[in-house]
Scaffold this motif. Structure first.
Motif, PDB file in Angstrom:
ATOM      1  N   ARG A 154      15.891   6.007  26.742  1.00 54.61           N
ATOM      2  CA  ARG A 154      16.441   5.342  27.914  1.00 54.61           C
ATOM      3  C   ARG A 154      17.834   4.813  27.584  1.00 54.61           C
ATOM      4  O   ARG A 154      18.079   4.302  26.487  1.00 54.61           O
ATOM      5  N   ARG A 155      18.727   4.934  28.553  1.00 54.47           N
ATOM      6  CA  ARG A 155      20.059   4.344  28.425  1.00 54.47           C
ATOM      7  C   ARG A 155      19.930   2.834  28.412  1.00 54.47           C
ATOM      8  O   ARG A 155      19.194   2.254  29.214  1.00 54.47           O
ATOM      9  N   ALA A 156      20.645   2.176  27.519  1.00 57.90           N
ATOM     10  CA  ALA A 156      20.604   0.718  27.438  1.00 57.90           C
ATOM     11  C   ALA A 156      21.665   0.127  28.362  1.00 57.90           C
ATOM     12  O   ALA A 156      21.875   0.610  29.465  1.00 57.90           O
ATOM     13  N   ASP A 157      22.354  -0.915  27.906  1.00 62.22           N
ATOM     14  CA  ASP A 157      23.335  -1.607  28.744  1.00 62.22           C
ATOM     15  C   ASP A 157      24.709  -0.961  28.699  1.00 62.22           C
ATOM     16  O   ASP A 157      25.651  -1.455  29.311  1.00 62.22           O
ATOM     17  N   ASP A 158      24.847   0.147  27.981  1.00 62.49           N
ATOM     18  CA  ASP A 158      26.132   0.821  27.873  1.00 62.49           C
ATOM     19  C   ASP A 158      25.865   2.290  27.590  1.00 62.49           C
ATOM     20  O   ASP A 158      24.810   2.657  27.062  1.00 62.49           O
ATOM     21  N   ALA A 159      26.840   3.151  27.952  1.00 62.15           N
ATOM     22  CA  ALA A 159      26.660   4.580  27.747  1.00 62.15           C
ATOM     23  C   ALA A 159      26.645   4.969  26.276  1.00 62.15           C
ATOM     24  O   ALA A 159      26.328   6.112  25.947  1.00 62.15           O
ATOM     25  N   THR A 160      26.962   4.054  25.383  1.00 63.77           N
ATOM     26  CA  THR A 160      26.948   4.342  23.948  1.00 63.77           C
ATOM     27  C   THR A 160      25.697   3.822  23.260  1.00 63.77           C
ATOM     28  O   THR A 160      25.561   3.964  22.040  1.00 63.77           O
ATOM     29  N   ARG A 161      24.776   3.219  24.006  1.00 62.57           N
ATOM     30  CA  ARG A 161      23.589   2.607  23.400  1.00 62.57           C
ATOM     31  C   ARG A 161      22.334   3.196  24.022  1.00 62.57           C
ATOM     32  O   ARG A 161      22.251   3.383  25.235  1.00 62.57           O
ATOM     33  N   LEU A 162      21.334   3.465  23.166  1.00 61.41           N
ATOM     34  CA  LEU A 162      20.091   4.086  23.584  1.00 61.41           C
ATOM     35  C   LEU A 162      18.902   3.295  23.051  1.00 61.41           C
ATOM     36  O   LEU A 162      18.909   2.841  21.898  1.00 61.41           O
ATOM     37  N   VAL A 163      17.882   3.121  23.886  1.00 56.39           N
ATOM     38  CA  VAL A 163      16.593   2.612  23.424  1.00 56.39           C
ATOM     39  C   VAL A 163      15.726   3.831  23.150  1.00 56.39           C
ATOM     40  O   VAL A 163      15.475   4.647  24.038  1.00 56.39           O
ATOM     41  N   VAL A 164      15.271   3.965  21.912  1.00 58.62           N
ATOM     42  CA  VAL A 164      14.572   5.162  21.449  1.00 58.62           C
ATOM     43  C   VAL A 164      13.169   4.778  21.002  1.00 58.62           C
ATOM     44  O   VAL A 164      12.994   3.865  20.179  1.00 58.62           O
ATOM     45  N   ALA A 165      12.165   5.469  21.540  1.00 63.74           N
ATOM     46  CA  ALA A 165      10.775   5.291  21.114  1.00 63.74           C
ATOM     47  C   ALA A 165      10.349   6.514  20.321  1.00 63.74           C
ATOM     48  O   ALA A 165      10.714   7.649  20.654  1.00 63.74           O
ATOM     49  N   GLY A 166       9.581   6.277  19.264  1.00 62.87           N
ATOM     50  CA  GLY A 166       9.099   7.369  18.429  1.00 62.87           C
ATOM     51  C   GLY A 166       7.719   7.080  17.891  1.00 62.87           C
ATOM     52  O   GLY A 166       7.088   6.064  18.220  1.00 62.87           O
ATOM     53  N   LEU A 167       7.227   7.988  17.071  1.00 60.37           N
ATOM     54  CA  LEU A 167       5.960   7.786  16.403  1.00 60.37           C
ATOM     55  C   LEU A 167       6.143   6.800  15.250  1.00 60.37           C
ATOM     56  O   LEU A 167       7.232   6.277  15.033  1.00 60.37           O
ATOM     57  N   ARG A 168       5.053   6.530  14.555  1.00 61.97           N
ATOM     58  CA  ARG A 168       5.068   5.563  13.443  1.00 61.97           C
ATOM     59  C   ARG A 168       5.469   4.170  13.909  1.00 61.97           C
ATOM     60  O   ARG A 168       6.109   3.405  13.177  1.00 61.97           O
ATOM     61  N   SER A 169       5.123   3.861  15.175  1.00 64.23           N
ATOM     62  CA  SER A 169       5.369   2.513  15.742  1.00 64.23           C
ATOM     63  C   SER A 169       6.844   2.140  15.707  1.00 64.23           C
ATOM     64  O   SER A 169       7.222   1.014  15.360  1.00 64.23           O
ATOM     65  N   GLU A 170       7.696   3.060  16.084  1.00 64.04           N
ATOM     66  CA  GLU A 170       9.136   2.819  16.070  1.00 64.04           C
ATOM     67  C   GLU A 170       9.683   2.724  17.483  1.00 64.04           C
ATOM     68  O   GLU A 170       9.506   3.621  18.302  1.00 64.04           O
ATOM     69  N   LEU A 171      10.326   1.625  17.776  1.00 64.74           N
ATOM     70  CA  LEU A 171      11.057   1.407  19.024  1.00 64.74           C
ATOM     71  C   LEU A 171      12.309   0.640  18.648  1.00 64.74           C
ATOM     72  O   LEU A 171      12.239  -0.479  18.136  1.00 64.74           O
ATOM     73  N   ALA A 172      13.473   1.255  18.869  1.00 64.37           N
ATOM     74  CA  ALA A 172      14.710   0.671  18.357  1.00 64.37           C
ATOM     75  C   ALA A 172      15.850   0.909  19.328  1.00 64.37           C
ATOM     76  O   ALA A 172      15.808   1.793  20.182  1.00 64.37           O
ATOM     77  N   LEU A 173      16.889   0.081  19.173  1.00 62.59           N
ATOM     78  CA  LEU A 173      18.142   0.234  19.906  1.00 62.59           C
ATOM     79  C   LEU A 173      19.147   0.883  18.966  1.00 62.59           C
ATOM     80  O   LEU A 173      19.462   0.332  17.901  1.00 62.59           O
ATOM     81  N   LEU A 174      19.636   2.073  19.349  1.00 63.23           N
ATOM     82  CA  LEU A 174      20.611   2.796  18.544  1.00 63.23           C
ATOM     83  C   LEU A 174      21.949   2.839  19.267  1.00 63.23           C
ATOM     84  O   LEU A 174      21.988   2.858  20.497  1.00 63.23           O
ATOM     85  N   ASP A 175      23.021   2.872  18.487  1.00 59.97           N
ATOM     86  CA  ASP A 175      24.376   2.899  19.023  1.00 59.97           C
ATOM     87  C   ASP A 175      25.090   4.140  18.511  1.00 59.97           C
ATOM     88  O   ASP A 175      25.097   4.412  17.304  1.00 59.97           O
ATOM     89  N   LEU A 176      25.699   4.894  19.432  1.00 62.55           N
ATOM     90  CA  LEU A 176      26.414   6.103  19.043  1.00 62.55           C
ATOM     91  C   LEU A 176      27.624   5.819  18.166  1.00 62.55           C
ATOM     92  O   LEU A 176      28.108   6.710  17.457  1.00 62.55           O
ATOM     93  N   ARG A 177      28.119   4.599  18.203  1.00 59.17           N
ATOM     94  CA  ARG A 177      29.312   4.252  17.436  1.00 59.17           C
ATOM     95  C   ARG A 177      29.001   3.794  16.020  1.00 59.17           C
ATOM     96  O   ARG A 177      29.916   3.571  15.225  1.00 59.17           O
ATOM     97  N   MET A 178      27.699   3.639  15.723  1.00 60.55           N
ATOM     98  CA  MET A 178      27.336   3.216  14.369  1.00 60.55           C
ATOM     99  C   MET A 178      27.658   4.333  13.385  1.00 60.55           C
ATOM    100  O   MET A 178      27.494   5.513  13.689  1.00 60.55           O
TER     101      MET A 178
END
Length: 456
Positions: free
Chosen positions: A327-351
């Motif tokens: 899902r898109r977060a609060d900006d076009a460069t940030r994503l909320v990503v869900a995965g297996l192994r109990s992972e839910l994180a906010l990722l940034d394309l600029r990192m």
């Protein structure tokens, strides 16, 4: 001469410090003279008002706390943050998200029948307010609010329907248990979305002994024209995502087992299909970052960006496990990503991304935030983001629906799992933030045979 009042005399204490006789108007000097009777009366009234105003200003000044001149300086802003006088911008947004989540109350908005099967996916038509659900028995059902009759979208009932909606917005909607049904599809439903551009209902199936299909219908009340597309050389369709805008054309992205498919149409043409991108792994998650930029989450944990204008793509992020939702977060460069192994994180394309080593694959991207999430092995659980409120809603493997702060990752609310009549615990495969007729945001989640609503 101490300035005491003497009848018939006026004391001039500012200039001459002596008494002057007050003459009647017909014996007084010209009207402009300050010693005329009327002018002396007017000056006395003005003096009284001035003294009252000064007394009020003095009282107000004594009752107010005066801020130091030092704290009014721009340099003092950092000092205020250190002293805790003024919260940081991110902290204020977190407080707003926390306050928004505090008042959420849960209720069921659909009736549950014994002959019903579990609801996998749903969406709400923003025009008719109809609720469309896809069940495990491969059927699509359309439900309408109880304060609204089935509208005829081809006639005058549209206006009458809107009038009923307007007159009933003070009461929260619930939905008829009697529904219209479309014919059953050929396999398990993998996604369901209402296009924000045209209101087209997009439903995809995973495929089994029969090939997967893409089902399009023009109206969510099931009265429109339906179209079926069966892509060639595709074994599974995992998800779909309609574009948020019709510029340059209305586009529906479809994630499959080995490619990205697109269905595109303009105002003068029908739907045309294309396969613009082949993929090394299953595209299990899609989300539009802008009207022309699409993010794809793959089973091999990689996240790609695809541009609808240039048809180009690139690898931008790597998750720690298989991507199950984006899902898109609060900006076009940030994503909320869900995965297996109990992972839910906010990722940034600029990192900054670590370079791949000669001995192994590219290391995973560093998350900006990590959420307290439980999902070890379920490939499709609900996830949605509301950036204006700063909230993230997700279903976990225990059947609960959790609400997080997008600013800090803190778990703000947790709604317990809904159990079936035979003790079975259902998981939420679809979670959405939905705006109602009054413009208020609410969370809706498919839990078992019903749709739950968490609203203020």
């Amino acid at each position: 001469m101490d300035g005491r009042n003497i009848p018939g005399f006026y004391y001039e204490d500012q200039e001459r410090k002596k008494y002057f006789r007050i003459l009647p108007n017909h014996h007084a000097p010209p009207s402009g003279s300050k010693y005329a009777k009327e002018n002396i009366k007017k000056r006395a009234e003005e003096s009284k008002k001035r003294k009252l105003s000064e007394a009020f200003a003095n009282q107000k000044r004594q009752q107010q706390v005066q801020q130091s001149i030092v704290l009014q300086s721009p340099i003092a802003r950092s000092l205020e943050r250190e002293l805790g006088r003024r919260g940081h911008h991110s902290q204020r947004k977190h407080d707003w998200a926390k306050a928004s989540a505090h008042g959420l109350q849960s209720r069921a908005v659909t009736d549950e029948n014994d002959d019903d099967s579990e609801i996998l996916h749903f969406d709400v038509d923003p025009v008719t307010r109809s609720l469309v659900v896809g069940r495990t028995n491969d059927r699509i059902e359309s439900m309408f609010p109880k304060y609204n009759k089935y509208p005829d979208l081809t006639g005058s009932d549209v206006l009458e329907s809107n009038e009923r909606l307007t007159s009933s917005v003070n009461s929260p909607p619930s939905y008829y248990c009697h529904t219209k049904r479309i014919y059953p599809l050929n396999s398990r439903i993998s996604s369901m979305n209402v296009s924000p551009v045209s209101g087209t209902l997009v439903t995809t199936t995973m495929g089994s002994s029969r090939p997967p299909i893409i089902h399009l219908t023009t109206h969510t009340d099931l009265t429109g024209i339906s179209e079926l597309y069966a892509p060639h050389d595709i074994t599974t369709i995992w998800t779909s995502a309609p574009s948020p805008s019709a510029a340059p054309s209305e586009t529906i992205a479809v994630g499959t087992s080995n490619a990205l498919l697109t269905l595109t149409r303009t105002s003068s043409t029908g739907w045309t299909t294309a396969k613009p991108l082949g993929l090394p792994s299953d595209a299990q998650a899609l989300t539009w970052l802008s009207p022309t930029t699409l993010a794809l989450g793959l089973r091999n944990a990689s996240i790609h960006l695809w541009d609808a204008r240039s048809r180009g793509h690139r690898l931008c992020l790597v998750n720690r496990s298989a991507v199950t939702a984006l899902r898109r977060a609060d900006d076009a460069t940030r994503l909320v990503v869900a995965g297996l192994r109990s992972e839910l994180a906010l990722l940034d394309l600029r990192m900054p991304r670590a370079e791949p080593t000669a001995r192994g694959p590219r290391p995973p991207s560093l998350p900006v935030l990590a959420f307290d999430y439980a999902n070890e092995a379920n490939a499709a659980l609900g996830l949605d983001v509301q950036p204006e409120l700063g909230l993230v809603a997700a279903g976990d493997e225990n059947g609960a629906v959790r609400v997080y702060s997008l600013r800090t990752g803190e778990t703000l609310r947790e709604f317990a799992a809904q159990g079936g009549r035979d003790g079975e615990r259902f998981r939420s495969h679809c979670v959405r933030f939905v705006e109602d007729e009054r413009g208020e945001m609410r969370i809706m989640a498919a839990l078992g045979k019903t749709v739950m609503e968490f609203a203020w």
